[in-house]
Design an enzyme around this catalytic site. Structure first.
Site, mmCIF file in Angstrom:
data_model
loop_
_atom_site.group_PDB
_atom_site.id
_atom_site.type_symbol
_atom_site.label_atom_id
_atom_site.label_comp_id
_atom_site.label_asym_id
_atom_site.label_seq_id
_atom_site.Cartn_x
_atom_site.Cartn_y
_atom_site.Cartn_z
ATOM 1 C CB ALA A 126 -0.932 -0.015 1.216
ATOM 2 N N PRO A 130 -5.205 8.579 -1.974
ATOM 3 C CG PRO A 130 -7.232 8.335 -0.833
ATOM 4 C CD PRO A 130 -5.756 8.132 -0.673
ATOM 5 C CB SER A 134 2.973 8.765 -9.689
ATOM 6 O OG SER A 134 2.229 7.922 -10.540
ATOM 7 C CD GLN A 243 12.107 -8.081 -8.409
ATOM 8 O OE1 GLN A 243 13.325 -8.011 -8.213
ATOM 9 N NE2 GLN A 243 11.353 -9.019 -7.851
ATOM 10 C CD GLU A 244 5.010 -2.131 -8.254
ATOM 11 O OE1 GLU A 244 3.790 -1.896 -8.388
ATOM 12 O OE2 GLU A 244 5.675 -1.734 -7.282
ATOM 13 C CD GLN A 281 -0.353 -1.463 -50.358
ATOM 14 O OE1 GLN A 281 -0.851 -0.341 -50.468
ATOM 15 N NE2 GLN A 281 0.528 -1.961 -51.223
ATOM 16 N N GLY A 341 -13.114 -4.968 -35.936
ATOM 17 C CA GLY A 341 -14.325 -4.222 -36.285
ATOM 18 C C GLY A 341 -15.292 -4.166 -35.109
ATOM 19 N N GLY A 366 3.990 3.760 -11.191
ATOM 20 C CA GLY A 366 4.540 5.027 -11.645
ATOM 21 C C GLY A 366 4.057 5.297 -13.051
#
Length: 381
Positions: A126, A130, A134, A243-244, A281, A341, A366
């Site tokens: 955690a 709020p 970041s 690492q994350e 194409q 589509g 981040g």
């Protein structure tokens, strides 16, 4: 282009993970999406298979190969089925354990690591609040010393595994006057008085992930639950975040490549104006561009995985991998939706769900804007 970073033991591990996914995951993902969460049976089965202990030493029930290529294999195989799964498994098995292994005491190792490895303890971390997003240096959750305990007050949001977690690493401000250098990490158990969960958040995608708000109301945490040293939490997060971010790059790209392969087959089978739509194409050139971009990105991500395996991955290169791979992932999936589509906009099609699930990869761990800021600073700008 053939990937060269994997060896026989990684290929064997991939077969094992693929078989696990086939038996224990693929048949149930639709139900888990309806349930808006992963069942404990999955965690326990993954633990029994040895999939949750790649970052846990053997004496605590893990495998601990100290080879990030195994983590990459795990992420890639789960990503082929669903994008929420590697993020949930990744937080539990890839992100949380290194904090405990590297910074924890022997008593913390014994208390938490075996349960994380066998799936009996579901883990989360955690950081995000709020009002902060970041901006981890400006946490408002506080921890105040009271005798041998610390009293936590505050809240966190967007916490992966938050609704089901038994154990959460919580970043809290312990020395407000020190700003970023006044943050500490605490091991919080869900049974502690004052720990409250908010609702499962209603996200655009990834319904299988029980993302939640967490609240701490005069929650008393004993000093022995401090992970690392007091007021060093921000530095510890900066050390572990690469690492994350690398994980986000690995499973984001694997997710996109799987859907791209399925889309390629679809364009060979779907006809319009008397020919396969892939033969037009524009579509042919588009698919050539997407496949090339995916393979070029894979080469960089693979190099980043190898660098991390040998301890040479820099925070800046991890930021490059995360930002670029997640951008490519979203670009590929957006084009895949277009190639399907109207069917690409239907939830019953994997491409539609993949498109929704992927969008957050440019935000979490981040935001990509923060990644570019880190890269720019490294350029001396």
């Amino acid at each position: 282009m053939r990937r060269r970073m994997f060896e026989t033991e990684h290929d064997d591990f991939r077969e094992s993970v693929a078989e696990f996914v086939k038996r224990h995951v693929a048949p149930h993902v639709e139900q888990w999406a309806e349930d808006k969460g992963l069942p404990r049976e999955l965690w326990q089965a993954a633990g029994e298979q040895g999939l949750l202990g790649l970052e846990v030493p053997e004496q605590y029930g893990g495998g601990y190969p100290q080879d990030y290529r195994f983590n990459a294999v795990l992420f890639e195989e789960f990503s082929r089925v669903n994008f929420a799964l590697p993020s949930c498994i990744g937080i539990h098995a890839d992100v949380v354990p290194p904090y405990i292994v590297k910074l924890g005491t022997p008593e913390q190792h014994q208390r938490w690591l075996p349960g994380i490895a066998d799936g009996s303890i579901i883990a989360a971390i955690a950081m995000t609040e709020p009002s902060g997003g970041s901006d981890l240096a400006n946490l408002r959750t506080t921890a105040v010393r009271d005798g041998d305990d610390w009293v936590l007050n505050g809240s966190k949001t967007f916490i992966t595994n938050g609704y089901s977690a038994d154990f959460v690493i919580v970043a809290a401000r312990t020395s407000p006057e020190k700003k970023a250098r006044g943050i500490t990490l605490f091991g919080v158990e869900a049974t502690m008085e004052g720990f409250h969960r908010g609702r499962k958040l209603d996200k655009v995608g990834q319904p299988e992930s029980d993302t939640a708000e967490l609240f701490f109301d005069n929650l008393r945490v004993p000093s022995e639950n401090i992970i690392g040293e007091v007021d060093t939490g921000f530095i510890q997060m900066m050390v572990n975040l690469p690492q994350e971010r690398l994980g986000a790059a690995v499973y984001g790209l694997a997710h996109a490549r799987q859907i791209l392969d399925e889309t390629l087959e679809y364009t060979k089978e779907r006809t319009a104006f008397g020919q396969p739509i892939g033969a037009f194409q524009h579509n042919k050139f588009l698919l050539a561009e997407l496949v090339t971009k995916a393979e070029v990105t894979q080469a960089f991500v693979d190099e980043a995985v190898l660098a991390h395996t040998t301890g040479e991955l820099s925070a800046v290169d991890a930021a490059k991998a995360k930002y670029w791979a997640s951008d490519v992932q979203n670009e590929i999936l957006d084009h895949c939706v277009q190639l399907y589509g109207g069917y690409g906009y239907m939830n019953e099609y994997r491409v539609a769900r993949a498109w929704k699930d992927a969008r957050v990869n440019r935000i979490w761990a981040g935001s990509n804007e923060i990644m570019k800021e880190l890269i720019g600073r490294d350029l001396g700008l």
